[in-house]
Design a protein around this motif. Structure first.
Motif, PDB file in Angstrom:
ATOM      1  N   LYS A  46       0.836  -1.204   0.000  1.00  0.00           N
ATOM      2  CA  LYS A  46       0.000   0.000   0.000  1.00  0.00           C
ATOM      3  C   LYS A  46       0.875   1.260   0.000  1.00  0.00           C
ATOM      4  O   LYS A  46       2.063   1.215   0.325  1.00  0.00           O
ATOM      5  CB  LYS A  46      -0.937  -0.005   1.202  1.00  0.00           C
ATOM      6  CG  LYS A  46      -1.868  -1.211   1.234  1.00  0.00           C
ATOM      7  CD  LYS A  46      -2.713  -1.303  -0.017  1.00  0.00           C
ATOM      8  CE  LYS A  46      -3.540  -2.585  -0.077  1.00  0.00           C
ATOM      9  NZ  LYS A  46      -4.492  -2.707   1.012  1.00  0.00           N
ATOM     10  N   THR A  47       0.277   2.386  -0.352  1.00  0.00           N
ATOM     11  CA  THR A  47       1.030   3.628  -0.569  1.00  0.00           C
ATOM     12  C   THR A  47       1.530   4.240   0.731  1.00  0.00           C
ATOM     13  O   THR A  47       0.743   4.504   1.648  1.00  0.00           O
ATOM     14  CB  THR A  47       0.155   4.655  -1.296  1.00  0.00           C
ATOM     15  OG1 THR A  47      -0.302   4.096  -2.531  1.00  0.00           O
ATOM     16  CG2 THR A  47       0.929   5.933  -1.575  1.00  0.00           C
ATOM     17  N   VAL A  48       2.830   4.449   0.807  1.00  0.00           N
ATOM     18  CA  VAL A  48       3.422   5.195   1.926  1.00  0.00           C
ATOM     19  C   VAL A  48       3.282   6.676   1.596  1.00  0.00           C
ATOM     20  O   VAL A  48       3.828   7.154   0.601  1.00  0.00           O
ATOM     21  CB  VAL A  48       4.898   4.813   2.133  1.00  0.00           C
ATOM     22  CG1 VAL A  48       5.536   5.714   3.189  1.00  0.00           C
ATOM     23  CG2 VAL A  48       5.019   3.341   2.546  1.00  0.00           C
ATOM     24  N   THR A  49       2.520   7.388   2.418  1.00  0.00           N
ATOM     25  CA  THR A  49       2.213   8.787   2.114  1.00  0.00           C
ATOM     26  C   THR A  49       3.185   9.772   2.752  1.00  0.00           C
ATOM     27  O   THR A  49       3.160  10.960   2.432  1.00  0.00           O
ATOM     28  CB  THR A  49       0.792   9.134   2.572  1.00  0.00           C
ATOM     29  OG1 THR A  49       0.677   8.901   3.992  1.00  0.00           O
ATOM     30  CG2 THR A  49      -0.236   8.275   1.849  1.00  0.00           C
ATOM     31  N   GLY A  50       4.042   9.300   3.645  1.00  0.00           N
ATOM     32  CA  GLY A  50       5.004  10.198   4.263  1.00  0.00           C
ATOM     33  C   GLY A  50       5.778   9.514   5.368  1.00  0.00           C
ATOM     34  O   GLY A  50       5.382   8.457   5.866  1.00  0.00           O
ATOM     35  N   CYS A  51       6.901  10.101   5.733  1.00  0.00           N
ATOM     36  CA  CYS A  51       7.679   9.601   6.865  1.00  0.00           C
ATOM     37  C   CYS A  51       8.503  10.746   7.428  1.00  0.00           C
ATOM     38  O   CYS A  51       8.737  11.757   6.757  1.00  0.00           O
ATOM     39  CB  CYS A  51       8.574   8.434   6.454  1.00  0.00           C
ATOM     40  SG  CYS A  51       9.869   8.836   5.276  1.00  0.00           S
ATOM     41  N   SER A  52       8.918  10.581   8.668  1.00  0.00           N
ATOM     42  CA  SER A  52       9.668  11.643   9.332  1.00  0.00           C
ATOM     43  C   SER A  52      11.048  11.804   8.728  1.00  0.00           C
ATOM     44  O   SER A  52      11.554  12.927   8.555  1.00  0.00           O
ATOM     45  CB  SER A  52       9.793  11.336  10.827  1.00  0.00           C
ATOM     46  OG  SER A  52      10.375  10.044  11.014  1.00  0.00           O
ATOM     47  N   SER A  53      11.682  10.695   8.374  1.00  0.00           N
ATOM     48  CA  SER A  53      13.010  10.730   7.757  1.00  0.00           C
ATOM     49  C   SER A  53      13.357   9.338   7.260  1.00  0.00           C
ATOM     50  O   SER A  53      12.722   8.353   7.638  1.00  0.00           O
ATOM     51  CB  SER A  53      14.074  11.203   8.755  1.00  0.00           C
ATOM     52  OG  SER A  53      14.264  10.236   9.785  1.00  0.00           O
ATOM     53  N   SER A  54      14.368   9.241   6.406  1.00  0.00           N
ATOM     54  CA  SER A  54      14.860   7.939   5.968  1.00  0.00           C
ATOM     55  C   SER A  54      16.378   8.016   5.851  1.00  0.00           C
ATOM     56  O   SER A  54      16.934   9.060   5.488  1.00  0.00           O
ATOM     57  CB  SER A  54      14.237   7.528   4.633  1.00  0.00           C
ATOM     58  OG  SER A  54      14.581   8.443   3.616  1.00  0.00           O
ATOM     59  N   TYR A  55      17.018   6.896   6.144  1.00  0.00           N
ATOM     60  CA  TYR A  55      18.483   6.864   6.149  1.00  0.00           C
ATOM     61  C   TYR A  55      19.047   7.101   4.756  1.00  0.00           C
ATOM     62  O   TYR A  55      20.050   7.774   4.580  1.00  0.00           O
ATOM     63  CB  TYR A  55      18.953   5.511   6.694  1.00  0.00           C
ATOM     64  CG  TYR A  55      20.453   5.342   6.689  1.00  0.00           C
ATOM     65  CD1 TYR A  55      21.248   6.054   7.590  1.00  0.00           C
ATOM     66  CD2 TYR A  55      21.070   4.494   5.775  1.00  0.00           C
ATOM     67  CE1 TYR A  55      22.631   5.903   7.580  1.00  0.00           C
ATOM     68  CE2 TYR A  55      22.447   4.344   5.760  1.00  0.00           C
ATOM     69  CZ  TYR A  55      23.222   5.052   6.668  1.00  0.00           C
ATOM     70  OH  TYR A  55      24.585   4.903   6.658  1.00  0.00           O
ATOM     71  N   ASP A  56      18.395   6.502   3.719  1.00  0.00           N
ATOM     72  CA  ASP A  56      18.827   6.704   2.351  1.00  0.00           C
ATOM     73  C   ASP A  56      17.630   6.503   1.421  1.00  0.00           C
ATOM     74  O   ASP A  56      16.494   6.343   1.882  1.00  0.00           O
ATOM     75  CB  ASP A  56      19.981   5.771   1.974  1.00  0.00           C
ATOM     76  CG  ASP A  56      19.622   4.293   2.121  1.00  0.00           C
ATOM     77  OD1 ASP A  56      18.422   3.950   2.001  1.00  0.00           O
ATOM     78  OD2 ASP A  56      20.526   3.469   2.358  1.00  0.00           O
ATOM     79  N   THR A  57      17.858   6.526   0.138  1.00  0.00           N
ATOM     80  CA  THR A  57      16.768   6.381  -0.829  1.00  0.00           C
ATOM     81  C   THR A  57      16.826   5.046  -1.562  1.00  0.00           C
ATOM     82  O   THR A  57      16.241   4.896  -2.623  1.00  0.00           O
ATOM     83  CB  THR A  57      16.828   7.518  -1.866  1.00  0.00           C
ATOM     84  OG1 THR A  57      18.110   7.492  -2.519  1.00  0.00           O
ATOM     85  CG2 THR A  57      16.616   8.860  -1.199  1.00  0.00           C
TER      86      THR A  57
END
Length: 305
Positions: A46-57
């Motif tokens: 399902k679609t991830v609509t946002g996150c606080s931060s991510s280590y990399d892409t």
């Protein structure tokens, strides 16, 4: 003394009664087909609509949290950026696509690589559910507590989960076992409560107003020459079932022909969600015009001479 034939008749009557009783007793038990559906992973893909931060892409991007893959090199789940503090808020939001009755949650840890020997997963967490996705006070708490420090690729199931209805979820970590907040794979289990149609088409006439999922009453006008009509309903969620005029119909296919009387004919289209408790009725009011309103020529033959 009774004749021998009378004894045979009495015996036959007794056997008949026993068969009827057995048949009746068998029919009172419910069919296994009516058993409650089993909750399944409704968050995967399902679609991830946002996150606080991510280590990399790449290996640790936000969208990896629920894509069903945990790979040691290209996909290790979601990880927040690193930080000196292990007590802060890091989160991911997901749109489930439909409203589900959510009932449990599982977290799978990342795969250890590069000599890693201890888990870096989230520790204290809250799982929220929302119908709007705003998470501005309308959300409900589905589960909260402490995730133990997990080993290599280890799974953990939340034991304190309060079932609730939600289309959107947010997993928030408030502390971790390292400077990172990591979830290898998040699985949230539930059953669909979506009883909407995404389309409804008659094979004669035109719906008025035009179809919209939230609109449940429609009218169609057909000429006297139209003696029957078929309706083609399409469910918004493939797990739902639908009936037209009381007969089960396959989503996306035409119903059986429905005979039309002259005048008003109300045809119910009932959608039942996967959980079997939520239903929604769409009504199509078909008006078949009287023969006297047909101003069409049956034939036109020129006269001679």
């Amino acid at each position: 003394m009774k004749p021998r034939s009378s004894h045979f008749k009495t015996l036959n009557y007794c056997l008949l009664i026993m068969v009827l009783l057995l048949t009746s007793s068998i029919s009172i038990y419910p069919s296994r087909a009516n058993a409650s559906p089993t909750p399944y992973n409704v968050s995967q893909g399902k679609t991830v609509t946002g996150c606080s931060s991510s280590y990399d892409t790449s290996a640790f991007k936000c969208a990896n949290i629920n894509n069903g893959v945990i790979n040691s090199s290209t996909d290790r789940g979601w990880a927040s950026v690193g930080g000196a503090s292990t007590n802060r808020n890091e989160w991911v939001k997901i749109d489930l696509g439909h409203t589900y009755r959510l009932s449990s949650m599982e977290i799978e840890n990342e795969i250890f690589v590069g000599g890693q020997t201890s888990g870096r997963n989230i520790k204290d967490y809250v799982l929220y559910g929302s119908q709007t996705g705003a998470f501005a006070g309308e959300e409900i708490i589905l589960s909260q507590g402490t995730v133990p420090q997990l080993g290599n690729n280890q799974k953990w199931t939340a034991t304190n989960f309060t079932p609730g209805d939600a289309r959107y979820i947010m997993i928030k970590g408030t502390s971790s076992y390292s400077g990172f907040f990591i979830i290898g794979e998040l699985r949230v289990f539930g059953i669909s409560k979506d009883a909407n149609l995404s389309a409804l088409l008659p094979n004669a006439g035109t719906l008025s107003p035009s179809f919209a999922s939230g609109t449940t009453n429609y009218s169609v006008i057909v000429p006297y020459s139209t003696a029957s009509i078929r309706l083609t309903p399409t469910v918004a969620d493939s797990t739902a079932s639908v009936s037209v005029n009381g007969t089960t119909t396959t989503s996306g296919t035409g119903s059986n022909p429905i005979a039309l009387n002259v005048g008003l004919n109300s045809i119910p289209v009932v959608v039942t969600a996967e959980d079997d408790t939520v239903t929604k009725t769409y009504t199509v009011n078909v008006t078949r015009q009287d023969a006297s309103t047909n101003a069409n020529l049956f034939s036109l033959v020129p006269s001679t001479g």
